[in-house]
Motif scaffolding. Structure first.
Motif, PDB file in Angstrom:
ATOM      1  N   THR A 161      -1.919  -7.318  -8.252  1.00  0.00           N
ATOM      2  CA  THR A 161      -3.015  -8.145  -7.675  1.00  0.00           C
ATOM      3  C   THR A 161      -2.783  -9.296  -7.096  1.00  0.00           C
ATOM      4  O   THR A 161      -3.766  -9.857  -6.197  1.00  0.00           O
ATOM      5  N   HIS A 162      -2.280  -9.899  -7.496  1.00  0.00           N
ATOM      6  CA  HIS A 162      -2.049 -11.444  -8.420  1.00  0.00           C
ATOM      7  C   HIS A 162      -2.444 -11.909  -6.354  1.00  0.00           C
ATOM      8  O   HIS A 162      -2.316 -13.080  -6.207  1.00  0.00           O
ATOM      9  N   SER A 163      -1.457 -11.376  -5.780  1.00  0.00           N
ATOM     10  CA  SER A 163      -1.149 -10.936  -4.136  1.00  0.00           C
ATOM     11  C   SER A 163      -2.010 -10.833  -2.990  1.00  0.00           C
ATOM     12  O   SER A 163      -1.540 -10.720  -1.528  1.00  0.00           O
ATOM     13  N   ILE A 164      -3.042  -9.952  -3.487  1.00  0.00           N
ATOM     14  CA  ILE A 164      -3.857  -9.148  -2.471  1.00  0.00           C
ATOM     15  C   ILE A 164      -5.290  -9.382  -2.625  1.00  0.00           C
ATOM     16  O   ILE A 164      -5.437  -9.374  -3.664  1.00  0.00           O
ATOM     17  N   PRO A 165      -5.807  -9.531  -1.032  1.00  0.00           N
ATOM     18  CA  PRO A 165      -6.731 -10.153  -1.433  1.00  0.00           C
ATOM     19  C   PRO A 165      -8.280  -9.031  -2.322  1.00  0.00           C
ATOM     20  O   PRO A 165      -8.019  -7.609  -1.679  1.00  0.00           O
ATOM     21  N   PRO A 166      -8.880  -9.704  -2.760  1.00  0.00           N
ATOM     22  CA  PRO A 166     -10.200  -8.687  -4.023  1.00  0.00           C
ATOM     23  C   PRO A 166     -10.182  -7.876  -2.994  1.00  0.00           C
ATOM     24  O   PRO A 166     -10.658  -6.804  -3.600  1.00  0.00           O
ATOM     25  N   GLU A 167     -10.665  -8.195  -1.655  1.00  0.00           N
ATOM     26  CA  GLU A 167     -11.642  -7.217  -0.645  1.00  0.00           C
ATOM     27  C   GLU A 167     -10.606  -5.999  -0.199  1.00  0.00           C
ATOM     28  O   GLU A 167     -11.640  -5.206  -0.800  1.00  0.00           O
ATOM     29  N   ALA A 168      -9.530  -6.225  -0.143  1.00  0.00           N
ATOM     30  CA  ALA A 168      -8.753  -5.612  -0.010  1.00  0.00           C
ATOM     31  C   ALA A 168      -8.472  -4.210  -0.819  1.00  0.00           C
ATOM     32  O   ALA A 168      -8.373  -2.958  -1.024  1.00  0.00           O
ATOM     33  N   MET A 169      -7.802  -4.854  -1.965  1.00  0.00           N
ATOM     34  CA  MET A 169      -7.354  -3.783  -3.582  1.00  0.00           C
ATOM     35  C   MET A 169      -9.257  -3.506  -3.945  1.00  0.00           C
ATOM     36  O   MET A 169      -9.186  -2.161  -4.060  1.00  0.00           O
ATOM     37  N   LEU A 170      -9.811  -3.630  -3.743  1.00  0.00           N
ATOM     38  CA  LEU A 170     -11.421  -3.034  -3.976  1.00  0.00           C
ATOM     39  C   LEU A 170     -12.204  -2.265  -2.716  1.00  0.00           C
ATOM     40  O   LEU A 170     -12.335  -0.926  -3.130  1.00  0.00           O
ATOM     41  N   ALA A 171     -11.992  -2.326  -1.658  1.00  0.00           N
ATOM     42  CA  ALA A 171     -11.706  -1.346  -0.469  1.00  0.00           C
ATOM     43  C   ALA A 171     -11.261  -0.495  -0.606  1.00  0.00           C
ATOM     44  O   ALA A 171     -11.566   1.181  -0.209  1.00  0.00           O
ATOM     45  N   ILE A 172      -9.990  -0.022  -1.341  1.00  0.00           N
ATOM     46  CA  ILE A 172      -9.085   0.934  -0.689  1.00  0.00           C
ATOM     47  C   ILE A 172      -8.755   1.995  -2.068  1.00  0.00           C
ATOM     48  O   ILE A 172      -9.776   3.037  -2.322  1.00  0.00           O
ATOM     49  N   PHE A 173      -9.416   1.191  -3.378  1.00  0.00           N
ATOM     50  CA  PHE A 173      -9.807   1.682  -4.596  1.00  0.00           C
ATOM     51  C   PHE A 173     -11.428   2.495  -4.826  1.00  0.00           C
ATOM     52  O   PHE A 173     -11.817   3.802  -4.985  1.00  0.00           O
ATOM     53  N   SER A 174     -12.259   1.889  -4.174  1.00  0.00           N
ATOM     54  CA  SER A 174     -13.714   2.434  -3.464  1.00  0.00           C
ATOM     55  C   SER A 174     -13.895   3.686  -2.865  1.00  0.00           C
ATOM     56  O   SER A 174     -15.095   4.425  -2.518  1.00  0.00           O
ATOM     57  N   GLY A 175     -12.615   3.977  -1.835  1.00  0.00           N
ATOM     58  CA  GLY A 175     -12.276   4.742  -0.889  1.00  0.00           C
ATOM     59  C   GLY A 175     -12.805   4.431   0.803  1.00  0.00           C
ATOM     60  O   GLY A 175     -12.931   5.547   1.511  1.00  0.00           O
TER      61      GLY A 175
END
Length: 198
Positions: A161-175
């Protein structure tokens, strides 16, 4: 604690823990890959990880009987080498152009490897503990395996995740989001991180 003076028990516990560290991140990262990079929804991503369990389902009972008949060391060792082969395949061959059957093959190899490893490893640990300490040995194995699973996620998440924006990561895992919305740099960074994790 005196159980750890037995080398067979100690090495069995250590190898079970290391196997858990290696395996848990695979499922977690592949689901993220299917949802984030390949833009599949959560249900489809879950279905696509079935090969990670299918091989284990078939091979575990066979591995238990092989371990009883020929000793635990050989099937457990073969299982770990198969898992290494599957992980190497995922590390070298996972990208947006990889056909699903390739990934399914590597997942199945990892699954078969885990099936060959788990039953003989558990049997070895229980036999080393002896009838008097089987309950404690089972508890220790469960504890260290779960600890390995948690460490697997703890080690792999910062890498990927070091190069992925946190918002995108959170959005993907929250569905609330499927895919990375065309963020090419995030996608390339994710694939590189995925290779490193595997």
């Amino acid at each position: 604690m005196p159980l750890f003076a037995n080398k067979i028990f100690s090495f069995g516990i250590i190898s079970a823990t290391l196997n858990a560290i290696a395996r848990m991140a695979v499922m977690f990262m592949l689901i993220f890959y299917f949802q984030g990079a390949l833009e599949k929804d959560a249900l489809v991503a879950g279905i696509m990880t079935i090969p990670l369990a299918a091989g284990m389902l078939v091979v575990s009972p066979l591995a238990g009987s092989l371990g009883d008949k020929y000793g635990e060391t050989t099937p457990a060792t073969v299982g770990l080498f198969l898992s290494i082969f599957g992980l190497a395949g995922l590390a070298l061959d996972t990208n947006l152009a990889t056909p699903f059957w390739n990934l399914a093959l590597y997942m199945t190899v990892i699954s078969i490897g885990s099936g060959l490893f788990n039953s003989p490893n558990s049997s070895s640990i229980m036999n080393a503990a002896g009838a008097k300490y089987r309950g404690e040995a089972s508890g220790i194995r469960s504890l260290t395996t779960n600890m390995g699973m948690m460490l697997s996620i703890a080690f792999s998440m910062p890498i990927v995740t070091h190069s992925i924006p946190p918002e995108a990561m959170l959005a993907i895992f929250s569905g609330t989001q499927v895919g990375m919305n065309g963020a090419e740099s995030s996608l390339n960074g994710f694939i590189s991180g995925l290779h490193a994790v595997f």
